[in-house]
Each structure stands twice: as C-alpha cells, then as structure tokens.
Design an enzyme around this catalytic site. Sequence first.
Site, PDB file in Angstrom:
ATOM      1  N   ASN A 215       5.492 -18.447   3.575  1.00 46.68           N
ATOM      2  CA  ASN A 215       5.555 -18.243   5.022  1.00 46.68           C
ATOM      3  C   ASN A 215       5.527 -19.613   5.701  1.00 46.68           C
ATOM      4  O   ASN A 215       4.496 -20.277   5.716  1.00 46.68           O
ATOM      5  CB  ASN A 215       4.367 -17.382   5.460  1.00 46.68           C
ATOM      6  CG  ASN A 215       4.313 -17.134   6.952  1.00 46.68           C
ATOM      7  OD1 ASN A 215       4.925 -17.850   7.745  1.00 46.68           O
ATOM      8  ND2 ASN A 215       3.560 -16.128   7.357  1.00 46.68           N
TER       9      ASN A 215
ATOM     10  N   HIS B 145      11.295 -12.956  10.327  1.00 51.76           N
ATOM     11  CA  HIS B 145      10.331 -13.975   9.927  1.00 51.76           C
ATOM     12  C   HIS B 145       9.815 -13.647   8.534  1.00 51.76           C
ATOM     13  O   HIS B 145       9.474 -12.497   8.230  1.00 51.76           O
ATOM     14  CB  HIS B 145       9.181 -14.023  10.931  1.00 51.76           C
ATOM     15  CG  HIS B 145       7.960 -14.702  10.429  1.00 51.76           C
ATOM     16  ND1 HIS B 145       7.986 -15.967   9.875  1.00 51.76           N
ATOM     17  CD2 HIS B 145       6.650 -14.286  10.371  1.00 51.76           C
ATOM     18  CE1 HIS B 145       6.763 -16.307   9.510  1.00 51.76           C
ATOM     19  NE2 HIS B 145       5.936 -15.305   9.793  1.00 51.76           N
TER      20      HIS B 145
ATOM     21  N   CYS C 243       4.844 -17.968  14.745  1.00 49.04           N
ATOM     22  CA  CYS C 243       5.921 -17.552  13.849  1.00 49.04           C
ATOM     23  C   CYS C 243       7.116 -16.943  14.582  1.00 49.04           C
ATOM     24  O   CYS C 243       8.173 -16.717  13.976  1.00 49.04           O
ATOM     25  CB  CYS C 243       5.398 -16.566  12.821  1.00 49.04           C
ATOM     26  SG  CYS C 243       4.018 -17.209  11.844  1.00 49.04           S
TER      27      CYS C 243
END
Length: 334
Positions: A290, A259, A124
């Site tokens: 996500n 993020h 990520c």
Amino acid sequence: MTAKVLRTARGPAGSRILGIGVYRPARVVDNEEVCARIDSSDAWIRRRSGIVSRRFAGDEETVVTMAAEAAVKALAHSGIDPADVGMVLLASMSHLEQAPTAAPRVAHLIGSHAAAATDIGAACAGFCYALALADSLVRSGSVGHVLVIGAEKMSDIIDPEDRGTAFIFGDGAGAAVVGPAETAGIGPVVWGADGQRHGLIAHDRSWLDTRERTGPWPVLRMAGPEVFRWATRQVPETARQALDAAGLESSDLAAFIPHQANARIVDSAAKALDLAPHTAVARDIVESGNTSAASIPLAIDSLLSQGAVASGGHALLVGFGAGLVHAAQVVTLP
C-alpha cells in the site's frame, strides 16, 4: 458608476492524461523480512492482504526526490516540456515538513520554474483529489498543463513492530501530466469525507509530544477491521456514482484501478461492480504494498507496461483512506 464585470479565463472543452511516470525504490522487502520484527508469517500476510513484497526507500530517496523522478518520466512520456507546466500538485501523507511544502521543490528540480505548486493532503485518495483539481484547472483555462503526483515514504511513518500496519505499507511515487483535450478524458469526480471516523487511520500521538520529549516518534495506526468494513461498502458505492456521472456502464471499462490498500478490498469491489471479463483489475498491491497516494499511478503504469490495457481505454479510479476520505472518476488511459 457601474462596476466592471470581471473577465474570466476560457479553457478547452475537456482535459486528459497525456503521460504517466513512476519511481519505485530499488530495495525490495519481502514478507519474511517484515515478519522478523512482528508476530506474523508470510502465509498470513498473503492471505489477509495479498501482499508478497513492497519497496522501502533508502536515506537518499525522499518524497521530493521520488516525486521528481516520477515527474520527469511522466513529462517524457507526454512529450511536454517542463517549462510548459503551469501547476504542480503533489499528494502525500508522509512528507514530514509542513513548511515548506514538497511541490515547490519538485517544480524546481524538474525545471518547471514558473509553475505554481502546492501539496494536497487527502491521504490514499490524494491522487484522485489532485486529478480532479487538475481537470478543473485545465478546463477553466487557468493553466495549460498540470503535473499531478502521488509520492510516499510510508516507511518513515509506520512502526516496524506494529503487527497491524508494518506489513501493509510501501514507498514509491507516480505522476501524470494533465493537459487540454477536445473531448473529456477525465470524467466528473465523485468525492466526500467522513471526519467523524477520523481516528480509524491516524497518528497515535501529537508531534508536540516529540517536541516536549515526552513521547516517541508519532506513527500511523489503523483499525483494520473497521476500515475494511467501511472500504468494502464505500468503494463500490463511490465507483457506481462515478460511472453514472461519466455516462458509462461497468461493461464500458477497460480497467478498474482502485487504491491498492488490500487485495481483499480490491476483489470485493470488483465483484460488487460485476465487471466484464475483459476489464483488467489492478493488483499492484501484490508487489508494491500500500503506497497511499502513489498507489493509483503506480498501478496504472503497471497495467500499461504489462500490456494488460491499451491506450485510449476507459479506467475507473477510486481512492479512499485516512480522513476518512474517498474520491472516484473515470479517465481515458494515455
């Protein structure tokens, strides 16, 4: 005989993001659909993560095809010809083939036939890692333009019946074209890793188990509470260091774009940084879930397209995830 001194390339004083492009799969998956396979509810998911929906890619939408679509849009936004791209960096944790990597295929699909190309494996934080490498490549004079892409098909690597991860992740891709600038448009990167805690976000078994037919498909598992505690500490710390490295204060920011892991992590970090009222905070997590390495460029695009931020403003980017890894830098928005 005196050895000759090696010649080195000379680049511009700075680099900047010239354009952004994204690809969002057509299929929207709401919480009710996810909850059909896990013991949860729409209300619980919203309360714990802030997520209302996410997108899942279809059979024909792969990491490579989504990355290429986003790249084409980024090139169009920047006005850069594909032939002028010297490097393609593709960040992904869900591309299922170790060889060949995805980036060379993306370069071919978009017409950047002379470009170097490689994948970046930083989960990520991958987009921030790749952006830092792109900045260095341009400023060193090694290449003129770099295409930075984050592309994920997380639906391939999650267990739809795992209550800890099934509701969190989504699919998509985002890309940025990085090119030369007279002044810095990408600030110094602050990054790091903590491999001792690699097991907090990891596949539950080896691919060898599948090869030997002794186990099911390896899927991603996450120790949610432990990751939350780590992220709410690490993100503000890394963010402050990136601001200091760039010579800025939090009040100088037009946007805070971390993020998109969890809305509670985003809100906790924003509060810890004591952001000014005028600073826009990215919350693409609500409609995208996500999307790992794709989440930051998707969130940048969302803020720009909504008119929440203007071109030329400073944005603080922070990536963090499996590894454990983290990275942050301040950029000037295209």
